[in-house]
Design an enzyme around this catalytic site. Structure first.
Site, PDB file in Angstrom:
ATOM      1  N   CYS A 130     -26.269 -12.773 -20.448  1.00 21.53           N
ATOM      2  CA  CYS A 130     -25.764 -14.182 -19.931  1.00 21.53           C
ATOM      3  C   CYS A 130     -26.412 -14.308 -18.782  1.00 21.53           C
ATOM      4  CB  CYS A 130     -24.464 -14.065 -19.728  1.00 21.53           C
ATOM      5  SG  CYS A 130     -23.712 -13.200 -18.356  1.00 21.53           S
ATOM      6  N   CYS A 172     -27.508  -9.753 -16.023  1.00 21.65           N
ATOM      7  CA  CYS A 172     -27.247  -9.378 -17.442  1.00 21.65           C
ATOM      8  C   CYS A 172     -28.088  -9.807 -18.389  1.00 21.65           C
ATOM      9  CB  CYS A 172     -25.700 -10.148 -17.427  1.00 21.65           C
ATOM     10  SG  CYS A 172     -25.275 -10.128 -19.378  1.00 21.65           S
ATOM     11  N   CYS A 202     -23.039  -7.346 -18.519  1.00 16.11           N
ATOM     12  CA  CYS A 202     -21.776  -7.346 -17.894  1.00 16.11           C
ATOM     13  C   CYS A 202     -20.617  -6.592 -18.463  1.00 16.11           C
ATOM     14  CB  CYS A 202     -21.390  -8.817 -18.094  1.00 16.11           C
ATOM     15  SG  CYS A 202     -22.050 -10.183 -17.369  1.00 16.11           S
ATOM     16  N   CYS A 225     -18.737 -12.335 -19.740  1.00 12.73           N
ATOM     17  CA  CYS A 225     -20.138 -12.557 -20.297  1.00 12.73           C
ATOM     18  C   CYS A 225     -20.153 -13.695 -21.443  1.00 12.73           C
ATOM     19  CB  CYS A 225     -20.637 -11.123 -20.822  1.00 12.73           C
ATOM     20  SG  CYS A 225     -22.377 -11.192 -21.090  1.00 12.73           S
ATOM     21  N   GLY A 230       0.644  -1.234  -0.069  1.00 11.53           N
ATOM     22  CA  GLY A 230       0.022  -0.029  -0.077  1.00 11.53           C
ATOM     23  C   GLY A 230       0.927   1.313   0.102  1.00 11.53           C
TER      24      GLY A 230
HETATM   25 ZN   LIG Z   1     -23.446 -11.157 -19.080  1.00 14.75          ZN
END
Ligand SMILES: [Zn+2]
Lengths: 244, 269, 312
Positions: free
Chosen positions: C258, C255, C280, C286, C46
């Protein structure tokens, strides 16, 4: 002249060999002598009234005892928590503590603080010493009543009050706490006869409880009513020559 | 047993909040301030007065951890460390002590506020800096404080640049008191304001200082401000302290020629 | 890192006359310098490590930080994937992928599981990352506190002394203004409970993927000349308030293509009448699901077809 019931007790105020002069550095360092070799003791229950012509230094002496003016020599010892504190040499913290708990000062003029109500102003010295606010309030109410300040004024800041009204607030503020030492600088100056009598009664009650007082009173009746002794400041007047 | 307890109480009361010893700051050949020593107790308001160039700002910076002195010590009774020279602390410890125990009110609110975030967030930030993580509680604390400094609460989410100078200064004061500091530094806190605004702010500050029992170091060139706010005064001239004492004594019976001049020039106004 | 082991073997290739540039585009000195910075960044999770950012053949803002990181760690055995907002097929992603195919002789892929190095602008792929993979993020502003504190000296001190109250001020402002922490991208995190870090402008949806990730996460800011990292299996916590806990974005829809209900969705406007659908953002995820037979309400329509349909 009154008699004190507290004779024989150690003095509450002990002024020894006190000297005061002013030096005005920006006016050719002129020296203004006021008094010197001044000795004074005030015992509990005594009310010592300063006398002497006006301008002789009564007020200066009182302010020097309070620590408002700085002594040029000598000492001012005040009983505080069972011991003497020399106001002329004590640290500012100590002087502040003495003023908070042991030595009160009533001037002719109320230092008006904007926005603070009369009642809050009166109880302030008690709160500063840790008294319960309700208890403080009830003491303030009885004082303001006895001084005949109209109840409608209690919740207002005293800035717009008349001179006499402000003076009464000032007195209430000073007597609400039972200071062992109390300095009174013309506390009755702008009061009518009835209120003057109330103040005299307050002073006498405090003396009965053993307060040691020093007063400057313009008014002959008040002076006669409260003084246990007169003290002539002019007999300690410093000569121009001895001002060094 | 009771003796010991009593003794401790006395020791606590006698423990100074701040103890400064022989503090000097030189800039090369130039003296910022020299040989300053004093002590402060909890709840005490100390006024440092003098004209510009008297060294009061240099002294304030040295006292507040912003400017390491050339000589001398600045000991503060820190909540985590006890009485410690603030310049002996590591930088992270000193910064944490400053966050936890101190406040600093600048003359110019722009120096003490984040102008890009709302007034409310400015006031709440010191709590976040101390690890508080409950939004609702902090929001309430912020509201309480803005109320206490008499700011219109409907303005809480506005940016400080939309506030008047007096309002900005109120927000700055709230921001520096919300975390209950032990000591607050104030650098000419009413300096940049109109006279009428100044008077109201002074009243407010006086009330807060009294109600919170706050210890404060107030730097000002204004004797009226000093009289109203300070219990005790230190008068500075050419980097040195020329007079100290209870405020009423210093102002009513000044001893040093410079103090007499300062006081008399006030009277002439 | 594959690159280090491969460097010696590559020297011949690098110096061969056909190649007019050093392997991986950057000269060996520069790569060593960047690798040193990466090692330090991995050692202090970090923490922003300064590095001597080089001029790259793309303007700042096009991923110069990410490209330099990739160039410093890539070797011929690597399989490289590059995405822009989750998509493999945007101009930017395609150019950078081609660039490394050319200068580093690497195989490229759109398949998250297959890639060894995934360079990304603004997303972490939906497919869980695994041991040995490296994510490379392009970072425009590495300093999470910059918006609130313009002074570099002061923000450095804040990191050094772990003074992060200021970051909460921005969250506070968010809640005050919107009634919730409305920040959606570049949502600040605490890494290993020590350093405050900006995760680059990924949606906060992806923040949980940083926590205890199997992959190494590298962040490069070209213009700001900073590199930082999250080593695998590191604690990463998104900042929040006790009464406003951290939450990721959620969609009521799944989605349209999908039917995934666990992925980050982009809103696509279909026509002037305000018809829209959600798909997506991770284009490979996807298409992969569709190949596995998952079908959403608009399945079977390619976006192009839908555009045409809407136009008629
Ligand atoms: Zn998708």
């Amino acid at each position: 002249m009154q008699q004190s019931k507290h004779n024989g007790q150690a003095p509450s105020i002990r002024v020894t060999n006190l000297k005061k002069q002013f030096t005005l550095h920006n006016q050719g360092s002129i020296e203004i002598p006021v008094f010197e070799s001044l000795n004074l003791e005030v015992a509990p229950g005594e009310c010592v009234v300063f006398v002497g012509d006006s301008g002789i230094g009564k007020s200066t002496l009182m302010r020097t005892i309070y620590g408002n003016y700085l002594a040029s020599g000598g000492c001012v010892e005040v009983q505080h928590d069972g011991a003497y504190v020399d106001i002329t040499k004590a640290s500012p913290h100590m002087v502040a503590a003495v003023r908070r708990r042991s030595m009160g000062y009533v001037s002719q003029f109320l230092r008006v603080i904007p926005r603070i109500s009369t009642i809050d102003l009166v109880i302030e010295p008690l709160l500063g010493n840790g008294v319960d606010p309700e208890e403080a309030k009830s003491r303030a109410v009885s004082l303001l009543r006895s001084l005949r300040l109209p109840e409608a004024l209690w919740s207002l800041p005293p800035a717009t009050f008349s001179g006499g009204e402000q003076q009464r607030v000032n007195i209430a503020r000073s007597f609400i706490r039972e200071y062992p030492v109390l300095l009174l600088d013309e506390p009755t100056a702008s009061l009518d006869a009835t209120n003057r009598e109330t103040v005299v009664a307050l002073i006498k009650a405090a003396l009965d409880k053993g307060a040691a007082m020093i007063g400057i009173f313009h008014d002959q009746d008040v002076r006669d009513a409260v003084a246990t002794r007169h003290f002539d400041v002019s007999s300690f007047k410093m000569d121009m020559e001895s001002a060094a | 047993m009771t003796m010991t307890a009593h003794q401790e109480t006395i020791d606590q009361a006698d423990q100074p909040l701040l103890r400064v010893r022989n503090l000097s700051k030189h800039y090369g050949m130039i003296t910022g301030c020299r040989d300053v020593s004093f002590e402060m107790r909890p709840g005490e308001v100390l006024g440092i007065v003098g004209e510009s160039g008297s060294g009061k700002t240099t002294l304030l910076n040295c006292l507040s951890g912003r400017l390491p002195p050339s000589q001398g010590r600045v000991e503060f009774n820190a909540s985590r460390h006890g009485l410690v020279d603030i310049y002996d602390l590591s930088e992270p410890d000193r910064r944490r002590m400053q966050r936890e125990d101190w406040g600093f009110v600048h003359q110019n609110p722009r120096d003490g506020l984040r102008m890009r975030v709302s007034g409310g967030a400015n006031v709440a930030e010191p709590l976040m800096n101390l690890g508080r993580r409950h939004y609702g509680d902090m929001r309430q604390a912020s509201l309480d404080w803005l109320n206490r400094v008499e700011l219109d609460l409907s303005r809480i989410d506005d940016k400080p640049r939309t506030y008047s100078g007096g309002m900005q200064q109120r927000v700055q004061i709230a921001r520096n008191l919300i975390h209950a500091p032990r000591l607050v530094f104030m650098d000419e806190p009413t300096g940049g304001l109109d006279v009428s605004v100044q008077a109201r702010l002074l009243d407010l500050m006086r009330e807060l200082v009294r109600d919170l029992g706050l210890a404060a170091i107030l730097v000002t060139h204004d004797m009226a401000v000093a009289r109203l706010m300070a219990d005790r005064l230190m008068v500075m001239k050419s980097g040195a302290v020329v007079e100290t004492g209870l405020t009423d004594q210093v102002l009513d019976d000044p001893q040093h020629p410079y103090t007499q001049l300062l006081v008399s020039s006030v009277l002439q106004i | 890192m594959n690159a280090q082991a491969n460097d010696a073997a590559l020297t011949a290739t690098s110096n061969s006359p056909e190649r007019y540039y050093t392997y991986g585009y950057l000269d060996e000195q520069t790569k060593r310098m960047i690798r040193r910075a990466i090692l330090k960044a991995v050692a202090i999770p970090g923490y922003q490590v300064p590095f001597g950012s080089r001029e790259m053949p793309v303007p700042y803002g096009w991923g110069t930080g990410g490209i330099q990181l990739t160039a410093a760690i890539i070797g011929p055995d690597d399989v490289y994937k590059c995405i822009d907002q989750g998509a493999d097929d945007t101009t930017n992603a395609v150019s950078i992928r081609r660039f490394f195919a050319k200068v580093a002789d690497v195989a490229t892929t759109e398949d998250t599981a297959e890639a060894t190095i995934i360079q990304s602008r603004h997303r972490i792929p939906e497919h869980p990352l695994k041991d040995g993979q490296i994510m490379v993020f392009q970072v425009p502003q590495p300093e999470p506190l910059r918006g609130l504190e313009p002074r570099e000296m002061e923000t450095r001190a804040m990191h050094a002394y772990e003074e992060y109250g200021l970051q909460y001020v921005s969250l506070y402002e968010n809640v005050s203004a919107f009634g919730r922490i409305a920040a959606t991208a570049g949502y600040p995190v605490m890494v290993d409970e020590r350093y405050l870090m900006s995760p680059s402008p990924i949606p906060k949806f992806d923040n949980p993927k940083l926590h205890n990730s199997h992959a190494l996460m590298l962040f490069g800011a070209g213009r700001e000349k900073r590199i930082y990292a999250i080593p695998p299996h590191t604690t990463v916590r998104s900042l929040d308030f006790e009464d406003y806990p951290f939450e990721t974005q959620k969609w009521e829809e799944s989605c349209a293509l999908c039917a995934a209900d666990d992925s980050y969705l982009d809103e696509v406007v279909l026509d002037d009448q305000g018809q829209r659908m959600f798909v997506c953002s991770d284009s490979h995820y996807c298409s992969d699901r569709r190949a596995q037979g998952f079908r959403g309400p608009m399945a079977g329509h390619e976006l192009v077809d839908i555009d045409k349909g809407a136009g008629q």
